[in-house]
Design a protein around this motif. Structure first.
Motif, mmCIF file in Angstrom:
data_model
loop_
_atom_site.group_PDB
_atom_site.id
_atom_site.type_symbol
_atom_site.label_atom_id
_atom_site.label_comp_id
_atom_site.label_asym_id
_atom_site.label_seq_id
_atom_site.Cartn_x
_atom_site.Cartn_y
_atom_site.Cartn_z
ATOM 1 N N ARG A 79 0.838 -1.211 0.000
ATOM 2 C CA ARG A 79 0.000 0.000 0.000
ATOM 3 C C ARG A 79 0.868 1.255 0.000
ATOM 4 O O ARG A 79 0.613 2.196 -0.759
ATOM 5 C CB ARG A 79 -0.916 -0.004 1.231
ATOM 6 C CG ARG A 79 -1.775 1.235 1.369
ATOM 7 C CD ARG A 79 -2.644 1.171 2.622
ATOM 8 N NE ARG A 79 -1.867 0.978 3.826
ATOM 9 C CZ ARG A 79 -1.175 1.936 4.436
ATOM 10 N NH1 ARG A 79 -1.170 3.168 3.945
ATOM 11 N NH2 ARG A 79 -0.510 1.681 5.550
ATOM 12 N N LEU A 80 1.885 1.255 0.837
ATOM 13 C CA LEU A 80 2.776 2.412 0.889
ATOM 14 C C LEU A 80 3.496 2.620 -0.440
ATOM 15 O O LEU A 80 3.670 3.751 -0.902
ATOM 16 C CB LEU A 80 3.804 2.230 2.014
ATOM 17 C CG LEU A 80 3.291 2.387 3.445
ATOM 18 C CD1 LEU A 80 4.368 1.975 4.445
ATOM 19 C CD2 LEU A 80 2.842 3.812 3.719
ATOM 20 N N GLY A 81 3.891 1.514 -1.063
ATOM 21 C CA GLY A 81 4.575 1.614 -2.356
ATOM 22 C C GLY A 81 3.678 2.217 -3.423
ATOM 23 O O GLY A 81 4.124 3.059 -4.216
ATOM 24 N N ALA A 82 2.405 1.779 -3.432
ATOM 25 C CA ALA A 82 1.460 2.321 -4.413
ATOM 26 C C ALA A 82 1.211 3.806 -4.157
ATOM 27 O O ALA A 82 1.189 4.623 -5.088
ATOM 28 C CB ALA A 82 0.145 1.540 -4.356
ATOM 29 N N ASP A 83 1.019 4.154 -2.865
ATOM 30 C CA ASP A 83 0.792 5.567 -2.522
ATOM 31 C C ASP A 83 2.015 6.412 -2.876
ATOM 32 O O ASP A 83 1.881 7.536 -3.376
ATOM 33 C CB ASP A 83 0.476 5.705 -1.034
ATOM 34 C CG ASP A 83 -0.878 5.125 -0.663
ATOM 35 O OD1 ASP A 83 -1.672 4.857 -1.585
ATOM 36 O OD2 ASP A 83 -1.136 4.938 0.537
ATOM 37 N N ALA B 174 4.326 5.795 -5.154
ATOM 38 C CA ALA B 174 4.461 5.926 -6.609
ATOM 39 C C ALA B 174 3.511 6.999 -7.144
ATOM 40 O O ALA B 174 3.886 7.815 -8.002
ATOM 41 C CB ALA B 174 4.185 4.583 -7.281
ATOM 42 N N GLN B 175 2.280 7.007 -6.611
ATOM 43 C CA GLN B 175 1.303 8.005 -7.052
ATOM 44 C C GLN B 175 1.751 9.418 -6.660
ATOM 45 O O GLN B 175 1.669 10.358 -7.470
ATOM 46 C CB GLN B 175 -0.064 7.708 -6.430
ATOM 47 C CG GLN B 175 -1.178 8.632 -6.906
ATOM 48 C CD GLN B 175 -2.518 8.270 -6.286
ATOM 49 O OE1 GLN B 175 -2.587 7.811 -5.154
ATOM 50 N NE2 GLN B 175 -3.594 8.488 -7.025
ATOM 51 N N LEU C 197 4.227 14.688 -7.802
ATOM 52 C CA LEU C 197 5.325 15.619 -7.522
ATOM 53 C C LEU C 197 6.063 15.994 -8.803
ATOM 54 O O LEU C 197 6.377 17.175 -9.029
ATOM 55 C CB LEU C 197 6.291 14.994 -6.514
ATOM 56 C CG LEU C 197 7.552 15.811 -6.188
ATOM 57 C CD1 LEU C 197 7.173 17.189 -5.652
ATOM 58 C CD2 LEU C 197 8.432 15.055 -5.195
ATOM 59 N N VAL C 198 6.321 14.995 -9.634
ATOM 60 C CA VAL C 198 6.988 15.268 -10.911
ATOM 61 C C VAL C 198 6.140 16.214 -11.757
ATOM 62 O O VAL C 198 6.659 17.152 -12.384
ATOM 63 C CB VAL C 198 7.272 13.959 -11.669
ATOM 64 C CG1 VAL C 198 7.705 14.245 -13.110
ATOM 65 C CG2 VAL C 198 8.361 13.156 -10.961
ATOM 66 N N ALA C 199 4.826 15.983 -11.765
ATOM 67 C CA ALA C 199 3.927 16.848 -12.534
ATOM 68 C C ALA C 199 3.968 18.277 -11.999
ATOM 69 O O ALA C 199 4.006 19.248 -12.780
ATOM 70 C CB ALA C 199 2.509 16.295 -12.491
ATOM 71 N N ALA C 200 3.952 18.428 -10.669
ATOM 72 C CA ALA C 200 3.987 19.771 -10.075
ATOM 73 C C ALA C 200 5.325 20.456 -10.349
ATOM 74 O O ALA C 200 5.368 21.658 -10.640
ATOM 75 C CB ALA C 200 3.744 19.673 -8.564
ATOM 76 N N GLN C 201 6.408 19.690 -10.245
ATOM 77 C CA GLN C 201 7.733 20.269 -10.528
ATOM 78 C C GLN C 201 7.864 20.655 -11.995
ATOM 79 O O GLN C 201 8.475 21.681 -12.320
ATOM 80 C CB GLN C 201 8.821 19.265 -10.136
ATOM 81 C CG GLN C 201 8.951 19.050 -8.626
ATOM 82 C CD GLN C 201 9.888 17.918 -8.277
ATOM 83 O OE1 GLN C 201 10.076 16.972 -9.055
ATOM 84 N NE2 GLN C 201 10.488 17.987 -7.103
ATOM 85 N N ARG D 261 5.013 15.233 1.676
ATOM 86 C CA ARG D 261 4.243 13.992 1.795
ATOM 87 C C ARG D 261 5.060 12.790 1.332
ATOM 88 O O ARG D 261 4.990 11.703 1.924
ATOM 89 C CB ARG D 261 2.946 14.109 0.999
ATOM 90 C CG ARG D 261 1.944 15.093 1.597
ATOM 91 C CD ARG D 261 0.766 15.351 0.681
ATOM 92 N NE ARG D 261 -0.010 14.141 0.436
ATOM 93 C CZ ARG D 261 -1.030 14.081 -0.426
ATOM 94 N NH1 ARG D 261 -1.382 15.179 -1.102
ATOM 95 N NH2 ARG D 261 -1.690 12.960 -0.604
ATOM 96 N N VAL D 262 5.839 12.984 0.273
ATOM 97 C CA VAL D 262 6.727 11.914 -0.200
ATOM 98 C C VAL D 262 7.743 11.562 0.873
ATOM 99 O O VAL D 262 8.001 10.384 1.164
ATOM 100 C CB VAL D 262 7.445 12.330 -1.503
ATOM 101 C CG1 VAL D 262 8.609 11.382 -1.801
ATOM 102 C CG2 VAL D 262 6.471 12.329 -2.678
ATOM 103 N N GLU D 263 8.316 12.585 1.484
ATOM 104 C CA GLU D 263 9.309 12.354 2.548
ATOM 105 C C GLU D 263 8.688 11.606 3.718
ATOM 106 O O GLU D 263 9.300 10.687 4.286
ATOM 107 C CB GLU D 263 9.872 13.695 3.016
ATOM 108 C CG GLU D 263 10.992 13.561 4.043
ATOM 109 C CD GLU D 263 11.592 14.900 4.438
ATOM 110 O OE1 GLU D 263 12.426 14.921 5.355
ATOM 111 O OE2 GLU D 263 11.214 15.926 3.826
ATOM 112 N N SER D 264 7.460 11.975 4.071
ATOM 113 C CA SER D 264 6.764 11.305 5.173
ATOM 114 C C SER D 264 6.497 9.834 4.840
ATOM 115 O O SER D 264 6.708 8.944 5.676
ATOM 116 C CB SER D 264 5.440 12.018 5.460
ATOM 117 O OG SER D 264 4.692 11.330 6.439
ATOM 118 N N LEU D 265 6.043 9.589 3.602
ATOM 119 C CA LEU D 265 5.780 8.205 3.198
ATOM 120 C C LEU D 265 7.065 7.397 3.121
ATOM 121 O O LEU D 265 7.078 6.210 3.445
ATOM 122 C CB LEU D 265 5.062 8.183 1.841
ATOM 123 C CG LEU D 265 3.536 8.224 1.873
ATOM 124 C CD1 LEU D 265 2.976 8.055 0.463
ATOM 125 C CD2 LEU D 265 2.961 7.142 2.767
#
Length: 246
Positions: free
Chosen positions: A39-43, A45-46, A51-55, A137-141
């Motif tokens: 679950r964490l891996g899927a979250d 990846a999403q 993040l890539v889209a926002a950057q 959020r990525v860092e937290s995950l």
């Protein structure tokens, strides 16, 4: 097949160790951390995609802002030059009129371009804020994933150690059982879902959980103690003990 009663009893001990090893294998495969990490891996990846889209959007709007600011600067410089010509008094009436119209047009153009710059800046700021939020959020995950990985590793280490001990015990114990009996047991265990030998307890086979009928019980009673008997229902090796109810 014949085997001493003590050898048949040891077969039950081998079966208990095999059951324990199977339980450990099942625990190893079904650790809750496996599902949690999926679950964490899927979250993750999403979130990384977002993040890539926002950057990317932030980078695109940065270039767009630079271009818009350059356009404003070009218009402003053109207006300055026209104003300087106008102020010089060295232009004729017709050029004066043309310069006046152009200055008016350039002022409108500059205002429109400055609005574009403001719009792009707002969009860039929004993208930056979004990227910052997503990065957090990525860092937290990632931290949660690392923690779950550590828990999984610790659990697997414990299960592996317990499994190794049980396997060594099984190896030593199985070596004390006659070869023909252990071979039959292993064959039946492979055929019968991991259970090759079962205790006869209170007239019931603990392998299939069915009670022996009177004819089956009489056959077992009549069999010599060193005879290896089989359950008529599940065909597993049936080991007689003091609690068999015979």
């Amino acid at each position: 097949m014949n085997a001493e009663p003590a050898d048949q009893i040891r077969l039950l001990e081998v079966q208990a160790l095999d059951a324990r090893i199977a339980q450990l294998d099942h625990k190893r495969r079904t650790l809750p951390e496996h599902t949690e990490l999926e679950r964490l891996g899927a979250d993750l990846a999403q979130l990384r995609d977002l993040l890539v889209a926002a950057q990317t959007e932030e980078s695109d709007t940065a270039r767009e802002q630079t271009k818009a600011e350059q356009d404003v600067d070009q218009v402003r410089q053109r207006a300055v030059r026209d104003q300087q010509r106008l102020d010089s008094g060295a232009v004729g009436p017709k050029d004066l009129e043309n310069l006046s119209r152009e200055l008016t047009s350039l002022a409108k153009r500059q205002s429109d371009l400055e609005d574009v710059v403001l719009d792009v800046m707002e969009r860039r700021e929004t993208a930056q804020e979004r990227a910052t939020e997503l990065a957090a959020r990525v860092e937290s995950l990632q931290a949660k994933t690392a923690e779950a990985e550590a828990r999984k590793s610790a659990a697997l280490e414990g299960l592996d150690a317990e499994g190794f001990t049980a396997s060594k015990q099984r190896e030593v114990l199985a070596s004390t059982v006659p070869d023909d009996l252990i071979k039959l047991y292993d064959k039946l265990r492979a055929q019968q879902g991991g259970v090759g030998a079962a205790r006869l307890y209170q007239k019931r086979c603990e392998g299939c959980r069915l009670e022996l009928n009177i004819t089956e019980l009489n056959d077992v009673r009549a069999a010599p103690a060193n005879q290896v008997v089989r359950c008529e229902n599940c065909r597993r090796i049936l080991v007689r003990t003091a609690d068999s109810g015979l």
